[in-house]
Structure formats: structure tokens, C-alpha cells
Design a protein around this motif. Sequence first.
Motif, short mmCIF file in Angstrom:
data_model
loop_
_atom_site.label_atom_id
_atom_site.label_comp_id
_atom_site.label_asym_id
_atom_site.label_seq_id
_atom_site.Cartn_x
_atom_site.Cartn_y
_atom_site.Cartn_z
N TRP A 111 -8.93 1.87 -1.53
CA TRP A 111 -7.38 1.21 -1.94
C TRP A 111 -8.29 0.67 -4.06
O TRP A 111 -9.28 -0.22 -3.34
CB TRP A 111 -7.29 0.20 -1.27
N THR A 153 5.30 -0.17 8.66
CA THR A 153 4.95 0.80 7.58
C THR A 153 6.02 1.96 8.28
O THR A 153 6.87 1.63 8.77
CB THR A 153 3.82 1.65 9.75
N TYR A 173 -4.87 8.69 6.65
CA TYR A 173 -3.92 8.00 6.78
C TYR A 173 -3.49 7.81 8.10
O TYR A 173 -3.82 6.20 8.37
CB TYR A 173 -2.68 8.32 6.81
N VAL A 192 -3.81 -1.54 10.03
CA VAL A 192 -2.34 -2.21 10.04
C VAL A 192 -2.22 -3.24 10.90
O VAL A 192 -2.33 -2.45 12.12
CB VAL A 192 -1.52 -0.93 9.48
N ALA A 227 -1.93 -5.14 2.99
CA ALA A 227 -0.81 -5.42 3.03
C ALA A 227 0.50 -6.00 2.97
O ALA A 227 0.32 -5.69 4.35
CB ALA A 227 -0.58 -3.92 2.43
N TYR A 244 0.92 5.37 -1.68
CA TYR A 244 0.16 6.88 -1.89
C TYR A 244 1.19 7.22 -3.53
O TYR A 244 2.18 6.97 -3.54
CB TYR A 244 0.32 7.87 -1.33
N VAL A 255 -6.77 -2.29 2.73
CA VAL A 255 -4.55 -1.90 3.73
C VAL A 255 -4.34 -3.09 4.42
O VAL A 255 -3.46 -3.33 4.62
CB VAL A 255 -5.13 -0.75 4.23
N ALA A 262 -6.55 4.66 8.27
CA ALA A 262 -5.80 3.43 7.56
C ALA A 262 -4.36 2.25 8.39
O ALA A 262 -4.96 1.73 8.16
CB ALA A 262 -4.59 3.83 5.92
N ALA A 283 1.46 -1.38 0.39
CA ALA A 283 0.30 0.32 0.60
C ALA A 283 0.95 1.31 0.10
O ALA A 283 1.65 1.23 1.19
CB ALA A 283 -1.08 0.11 1.41
N VAL A 311 3.00 -1.27 4.11
CA VAL A 311 2.57 -0.19 4.23
C VAL A 311 2.69 1.11 3.98
O VAL A 311 4.02 1.70 5.31
CB VAL A 311 1.68 0.54 5.29
N PRO A 367 -4.19 4.95 -2.49
CA PRO A 367 -5.66 5.16 -1.77
C PRO A 367 -6.46 5.69 -2.89
O PRO A 367 -5.79 6.01 -4.19
CB PRO A 367 -5.29 5.79 -0.84
#
Length: 189
Positions: free
Chosen positions: A84, A154, A141, A148, A116, A48, A113, A144, A46, A119, A74
Amino acid sequence: MDKRTLRRAVQTARQAMPESERRAGATAIRENLLDLPWVQMAGLVACYWSTDEEPATHGLVFALWKHGTTVILPVLRGDRDLDWAVYDGPDSLAPGPFGIMEPVDTRRGVEAVRTAALVIVPALAVDRTTGVRLGRGGGSYDRALARVGPNVPTVALLHEGELIDGVPAEAHDRRVRHAALPSGIISLG
């Protein structure tokens, strides 16, 4: 410093950054990330589509996709949450709200998400001790990141000088586990 003041300070510094420095920084971040085994092995990422003065992700997204990674980007919903959809090359994007490019593929839902293996999120700043990230203030975010799993890497992408001490935090603010800067990848708190 409160969030609003810190946001303004970072945005002002980003606007003053020469375009050549931004480009070089984005290339270094991309190469630093692509060298990591846990990035290379991530089957679903994931990410952006960057805008304005953010560290550019266009080359990173393309490189991941060319490597065979499934990349989801996104799609901003009316309630400011993030849906997504799959990136399928440069021609699979169209302008969304606020002119941000979004995939035109079938929407996978806000829960996508969760699937994933990696991320990657935008940030204006990240606290070097706690990993708290400062976003633009919409909370998209943070919602989101709340979905996760705890063992999923991340990563917030930053320009040099944006990994700092003392990012203000509220209960809803989510932390990231890594910061990616042109100088390298930093593991956090």
C-alpha cells in the motif's frame, strides 16, 4: 454456477453496459458513500484505482483526498499480495503491472491496510446473504481483507445486478460488510 462461469457472465454484462450508464453509476456510488458519516469520519481509507468496466473510483479517491482523508491505494507485489502507498493527487500515480495506476509514494507494506478506518474493494459480484465477494481470481484482495479488523467497514463497489444470491465460496474467500451500488449502500450478513 461455478466461479469461472459467474466471472465470465459478469464481465460480459459489464462489457455490454453503455459508458453513460457506467459514469452515472459511479457518480451515484460516490455520492452515496460520501453522504455516510462513517465515510466522512474515516481518517485513513484503503481504496483502489478502478480499471476497465469496474465501477469507477477515480472521482471517489479524489473527493476523499480533497476532503483531507488519507487514501492508500494498492501496489501489486510479485507474489500477488498487495502493498500500500499514499495517494497524493492525480500526479502521484504511475502505471504498474498490467497497466493499473499505482501511487509512487513510499511503500507502506502489506500490513498497512490494518490501519485503515474504511476499506473499499473491487468485486465482480457479492452474495446478498453472506457478503462473500467474487473477485478476479488472484486472491490479492482476499489476503488484504484477512488483515482488516472485524469492526472496520469493508465495502465492495458493484454495478446494479451484481448483488446476487449464491456466490460460490471457498475457505479463503473473505466477506465484505457492505455493498455500494448506484441505488444505495446495502449492509450485508
